[in-house]
Enzyme design. Structure first.
Site, mmCIF file in Angstrom:
data_model
loop_
_atom_site.group_PDB
_atom_site.id
_atom_site.type_symbol
_atom_site.label_atom_id
_atom_site.label_comp_id
_atom_site.label_asym_id
_atom_site.label_seq_id
_atom_site.Cartn_x
_atom_site.Cartn_y
_atom_site.Cartn_z
ATOM 1 N N TYR A 253 25.226 -39.098 -12.478
ATOM 2 C CA TYR A 253 25.370 -37.714 -12.938
ATOM 3 C C TYR A 253 26.835 -37.383 -13.155
ATOM 4 C CZ TYR A 253 27.071 -36.182 -8.352
ATOM 5 O OH TYR A 253 27.830 -36.012 -7.215
ATOM 6 N N ARG B 137 34.354 -41.531 -16.972
ATOM 7 C CA ARG B 137 33.750 -41.871 -15.678
ATOM 8 C C ARG B 137 32.252 -42.085 -15.818
ATOM 9 N NH1 ARG B 137 34.458 -37.870 -10.605
ATOM 10 N NH2 ARG B 137 33.183 -36.567 -11.960
ATOM 11 N N HIS C 151 10.842 -52.506 -8.073
ATOM 12 C CA HIS C 151 12.269 -52.474 -7.783
ATOM 13 C C HIS C 151 13.159 -53.119 -8.844
ATOM 14 C CE1 HIS C 151 10.812 -51.116 -3.911
ATOM 15 N NE2 HIS C 151 12.053 -50.890 -3.515
ATOM 16 N N ARG D 140 6.433 -48.326 -11.220
ATOM 17 C CA ARG D 140 7.267 -48.405 -10.018
ATOM 18 C C ARG D 140 7.362 -49.846 -9.519
ATOM 19 N NH1 ARG D 140 8.242 -48.043 -4.629
ATOM 20 N NH2 ARG D 140 9.627 -46.352 -3.967
ATOM 21 N N GLU E 289 36.925 -39.344 2.184
ATOM 22 C CA GLU E 289 36.907 -38.168 1.295
ATOM 23 C C GLU E 289 35.947 -37.156 1.873
ATOM 24 O OE1 GLU E 289 35.325 -39.239 -2.550
ATOM 25 O OE2 GLU E 289 33.880 -40.610 -1.660
ATOM 26 N N LEU F 57 34.754 -41.773 -4.433
ATOM 27 C CA LEU F 57 34.486 -41.454 -5.832
ATOM 28 C C LEU F 57 35.784 -40.930 -6.441
ATOM 29 C CD1 LEU F 57 32.453 -41.047 -8.168
ATOM 30 C CD2 LEU F 57 32.198 -38.702 -7.362
ATOM 31 N N LYS G 181 29.107 -42.715 -9.463
ATOM 32 C CA LYS G 181 28.641 -41.329 -9.273
ATOM 33 C C LYS G 181 27.112 -41.305 -9.336
ATOM 34 C CE LYS G 181 30.073 -36.616 -10.479
ATOM 35 N NZ LYS G 181 30.581 -36.276 -9.140
#
Length: 288
Positions: A33, A52, A102, A100, A180, A205, A147
């Site tokens: 995101y 990014r 993996h 579904r 962070e 990040l 992210k």
């Protein structure tokens, strides 16, 4: 005006926006995101956010769903359709919908969702008087430089901070090194006036605001050291502050109930706030 969302090629009323139950973002947190602030309908540092975004997608081997040029058009159109001058644009890209399982599915089309929300700017007294931070063990996964939408450990840390009426939680690895914040980057200022913040690696990040603030600080002649700092250095710091896209620069005046330096925002932090406000004004014409 009702909120409008963008979902996989369609602009929809926010209340009608849907993703498939087998979207891998929902099933596996298999996505990334970005959150971009905008002022006067102008996206702030959009090029850095999109850079990014591309990096995070590459690290997870997810294709960019549309070209960067098309993505920029969609973002601007969504802001326009929501009729909001200032706010934030949230964008999420997942690997898409698949049975579904993996392993990465083959020939899956990435999913793209965007929403616009009100600005999340800090309160005036937080900007002026500073905020409180607590420290917590860093429980996140080993690739914090991506992210990812997998934010449960961040959510738990932020909730603990909220319970203690603190603005943020600074995360500590092995009981020693400050990495962070749960939703921000962390900084101290030494007694000699040097800004210290964790270097860019897989432990943090790389915040866009972090990148801009450090460049502006160096340009202004302020010393910057990108290295890790420990909890002892943190307690002995003259100043501390945090940065994020939504908070900009906030002075940190208390950590774990102990004052930082004088217990008031310091001169380096104040100077940076002014420099960064000028950066926002140059790009967007917005006076904060």
């Amino acid at each position: 005006m009702s909120r409008i969302a963008y979902v996989n090629g369609r602009y929809l009323p926010h209340a009608e926006a849907r993703v498939h139950v087998e979207d891998r973002g929902y099933q596996f947190s298999d996505g990334i995101y970005e959150y971009i602030a905008f002022y006067n309908r102008t996206l702030l540092d959009a090029d850095l956010h999109l850079k990014r975004l591309e990096r995070s997608l590459r690290e997870l081997q997810i294709a960019l769903p549309v070209s960067l040029a098309a993505l920029t058009i969609i973002m601007r159109e969504l802001i326009s359709r929501n009729g909001r001058d200032d706010g934030g644009l949230y964008m999420q890209v997942t690997r898409g919908v698949a049975r579904r399982d993996h392993p990465f599915p083959k020939n899956t089309k990435p999913a793209l969702v965007m929403t616009v929300c009100a600005a999340k700017l800090p309160k005036e007294h937080e900007v002026k008087n500073g905020v409180t931070v607590i420290t917590l063990p860093d429980l996140r996964w080993a690739r914090r430089d991506i992210k990812s939408v997998s934010l449960l450990a961040n959510v738990m840390a932020k909730q603990e901070a909220a319970k203690k009426q603190a603005r943020e939680a600074w995360l500590v690895e092995d009981g020693v090194t400050v990495s962070e914040g749960s939703v921000s980057n962390a900084y101290i200022v030494t007694k000699s006036g040097e800004i210290v913040t964790h270097p860019l690696d897989e432990h943090i990040l790389g915040g866009v605001t972090r990148d801009v603030v450090l460049k502006l600080a160096r340009k202004a002649g302020i010393k910057v050291a990108e290295r890790s700092f420990n909890t002892v250095e943190m307690k002995e710091a003259a100043e501390a502050f945090l940065t994020s896209t939504s908070a900009n620069i906030l002075p940190v005046v208390t950590i774990d109930d102990a004052p930082v330096g004088s217990g008031k925002p310091g001169t380096i932090t104040r100077r940076l706030q002014g420099i960064y406000a000028a950066h926002i004004f140059r790009q967007t014409g917005k006076q904060l």
